[in-house]
Design an enzyme around this catalytic site. Sequence first.
Site, mmCIF file in Angstrom:
data_model
loop_
_atom_site.group_PDB
_atom_site.id
_atom_site.type_symbol
_atom_site.label_atom_id
_atom_site.label_comp_id
_atom_site.label_asym_id
_atom_site.label_seq_id
_atom_site.Cartn_x
_atom_site.Cartn_y
_atom_site.Cartn_z
ATOM 1 N N GLY A 19 0.786 -1.238 0.000
ATOM 2 C CA GLY A 19 0.000 0.000 0.000
ATOM 3 C C GLY A 19 0.811 1.278 0.000
ATOM 4 O O GLY A 19 0.353 2.301 0.520
ATOM 5 N N SER A 20 1.996 1.274 -0.635
ATOM 6 C CA SER A 20 2.774 2.518 -0.620
ATOM 7 C C SER A 20 2.131 3.592 -1.496
ATOM 8 O O SER A 20 2.239 4.786 -1.204
ATOM 9 C CB SER A 20 4.238 2.267 -1.016
ATOM 10 O OG SER A 20 4.357 1.981 -2.378
ATOM 11 N N ASN A 21 1.466 3.196 -2.570
ATOM 12 C CA ASN A 21 0.767 4.209 -3.380
ATOM 13 C C ASN A 21 -0.436 4.775 -2.639
ATOM 14 O O ASN A 21 -0.698 5.975 -2.700
ATOM 15 C CB ASN A 21 0.360 3.624 -4.736
ATOM 16 C CG ASN A 21 1.489 3.686 -5.735
ATOM 17 O OD1 ASN A 21 1.855 4.758 -6.206
ATOM 18 N ND2 ASN A 21 2.083 2.536 -6.031
ATOM 19 N N ILE A 101 -10.630 -6.636 -12.807
ATOM 20 C CA ILE A 101 -11.943 -6.057 -12.477
ATOM 21 C C ILE A 101 -12.982 -6.565 -13.478
ATOM 22 O O ILE A 101 -12.767 -6.507 -14.686
ATOM 23 C CB ILE A 101 -11.864 -4.507 -12.559
ATOM 24 C CG1 ILE A 101 -10.741 -3.967 -11.674
ATOM 25 C CG2 ILE A 101 -13.197 -3.877 -12.222
ATOM 26 C CD1 ILE A 101 -10.926 -4.177 -10.206
ATOM 27 N N ASN A 115 -5.925 3.097 -12.449
ATOM 28 C CA ASN A 115 -4.890 2.192 -11.945
ATOM 29 C C ASN A 115 -3.526 2.810 -12.228
ATOM 30 O O ASN A 115 -3.384 3.651 -13.114
ATOM 31 C CB ASN A 115 -4.992 0.847 -12.682
ATOM 32 C CG ASN A 115 -3.961 -0.165 -12.209
ATOM 33 O OD1 ASN A 115 -3.724 -0.310 -11.002
ATOM 34 N ND2 ASN A 115 -3.345 -0.868 -13.138
ATOM 35 N N HIS A 117 0.411 1.564 -13.188
ATOM 36 C CA HIS A 117 1.156 0.394 -13.674
ATOM 37 C C HIS A 117 2.625 0.790 -13.829
ATOM 38 O O HIS A 117 2.907 1.872 -14.344
ATOM 39 C CB HIS A 117 0.568 -0.065 -15.014
ATOM 40 C CG HIS A 117 1.219 -1.301 -15.542
ATOM 41 N ND1 HIS A 117 0.880 -2.566 -15.090
ATOM 42 C CD2 HIS A 117 2.208 -1.476 -16.450
ATOM 43 C CE1 HIS A 117 1.634 -3.457 -15.720
ATOM 44 N NE2 HIS A 117 2.443 -2.820 -16.549
ATOM 45 N N SER A 149 2.702 4.494 -15.461
ATOM 46 C CA SER A 149 1.545 5.060 -16.162
ATOM 47 C C SER A 149 0.320 4.971 -15.277
ATOM 48 O O SER A 149 0.065 3.934 -14.663
ATOM 49 C CB SER A 149 1.242 4.256 -17.435
ATOM 50 O OG SER A 149 2.381 4.089 -18.237
ATOM 51 N N ASP A 158 -4.868 -3.341 -18.570
ATOM 52 C CA ASP A 158 -3.880 -2.279 -18.815
ATOM 53 C C ASP A 158 -4.100 -1.555 -20.138
ATOM 54 O O ASP A 158 -3.189 -0.909 -20.665
ATOM 55 C CB ASP A 158 -2.424 -2.829 -18.778
ATOM 56 C CG ASP A 158 -2.052 -3.385 -17.407
ATOM 57 O OD1 ASP A 158 -2.571 -2.869 -16.403
ATOM 58 O OD2 ASP A 158 -1.260 -4.339 -17.360
ATOM 59 N N GLU A 187 6.097 6.835 -9.004
ATOM 60 C CA GLU A 187 4.671 6.508 -8.853
ATOM 61 C C GLU A 187 4.047 7.361 -7.754
ATOM 62 O O GLU A 187 2.938 7.870 -7.891
ATOM 63 C CB GLU A 187 4.490 5.019 -8.506
ATOM 64 C CG GLU A 187 4.890 4.069 -9.620
ATOM 65 C CD GLU A 187 4.610 2.616 -9.266
ATOM 66 O OE1 GLU A 187 3.615 2.333 -8.580
ATOM 67 O OE2 GLU A 187 5.402 1.741 -9.670
HETATM 68 C C1 GRF Z 1 3.125 -0.641 -7.835
HETATM 69 O O1 GRF Z 1 4.353 -0.878 -8.454
HETATM 70 C C2 GRF Z 1 2.071 -0.360 -8.858
HETATM 71 O O2 GRF Z 1 2.571 0.246 -10.025
HETATM 72 C C3 GRF Z 1 1.544 -1.735 -9.194
HETATM 73 O O3 GRF Z 1 1.606 -2.452 -7.996
HETATM 74 C C4 GRF Z 1 2.590 -1.884 -7.135
HETATM 75 C C5 GRF Z 1 1.895 -1.561 -5.864
HETATM 76 O O4 GRF Z 1 2.759 -1.129 -4.854
HETATM 77 N N1 GRF Z 1 0.216 -1.674 -9.754
HETATM 78 P P1 GRF Z 1 2.175 -0.564 -3.478
HETATM 79 O O5 GRF Z 1 1.311 -1.648 -2.861
HETATM 80 O O6 GRF Z 1 1.369 0.660 -3.801
HETATM 81 O O7 GRF Z 1 3.362 -0.287 -2.652
#
Ligand code: GRF
Length: 209
Positions: A19-21, A101, A115, A117, A149, A158, A187
Site C-alpha cells: 500500500g505505498s501508493n 476487475i 490504476n 502500472h 503510467s 492495462d 509513482e
Molecule cells: C506498484 O508498483 C504499482 O505500479 C503496481 O503495484 C505496485 C503496488 O505497490 N500496480 P504498493 O502496494 O502501492 O506499494
Amino acid sequence: MSQVHQSKCRLGILLSGRGSNFTAIQTAIEQGRLPNAEIAIVISNHADAVGLTIAQEKGIPTTVFEKSRFESRVAFDQAVTDALKAHRADIIVLAGYDRIISAPLLEAYPGRIINIHPSLLPAYGGKGMLGIKVHQAVVANRELESGCSVHLVTNIVDGGTVLGQSRVPVLENDTPETLAARILEQEHQLYPQVIREFIDTHIAHTVLN
Ligand code: GRF
C-alpha cells in the site's frame, strides 16, 4: 447529494499488499496537495495486506473480501461494488490491486476506475505483467527507458486511456529491483497529481456523493 464545490471526490481504494501508493495518496491529502479528494474506504482481497493496517491506523474505514468466500468473480466484484456504494465512493483507485476487475464494478463506475502500472504503457502491460515481472522484462530487453503510467481501467487489462506517465532511465547496472524502487518513487509523485487532474477534468462538474 451535492455539487463538487461543496464536497470532495470520495476515493474508494482497492489494494492487495504493502500500500505505498495508497500511503502516498493519503499523505498528499493530508499535506493539501490533493485538496479535491478524500478517502471513503480501503478494500483489500488479502486480510494481511499491510496497506489495510496503515488505513486502520489512520482511522479510514476498511473491508476485506477474500476470494475463497465467493463462488465467482462476478459475485466477488458485486460485493466489492456494494461496499464502495455503501461508503459513497465516487471514483475507484487501484493501488497495487492484484485482481482483474469484472462487469459489476466496471458497470457501476464507468470511466471512473483508475490504476497505476509500473511501465510506460502500452509497453510491458497486459495479463500477467505484474510486479517484478515487468521490470525483469524491461532489464532483459535492455531498454534505455521505463517508467510508470496511470490509466483508466476497462475490460482490456492495462488497455484503458493513459492519463499520465513519468519516465525513468534504465541504468546500465540496474537490476529489476533497483529499477522497481526508482520507478516506485515516481509513482508516489505521479498518482496524486493525476488523481487531482482527473477529478478536476472529469469529475468536478458532475454530482458527487
Ligand atoms: C506498484 O508498483 C504499482 O505500479 C503496481 O503495484 C505496485 C503496488 O505497490 N500496480 P504498493 O502496494 O502501492 O506499494
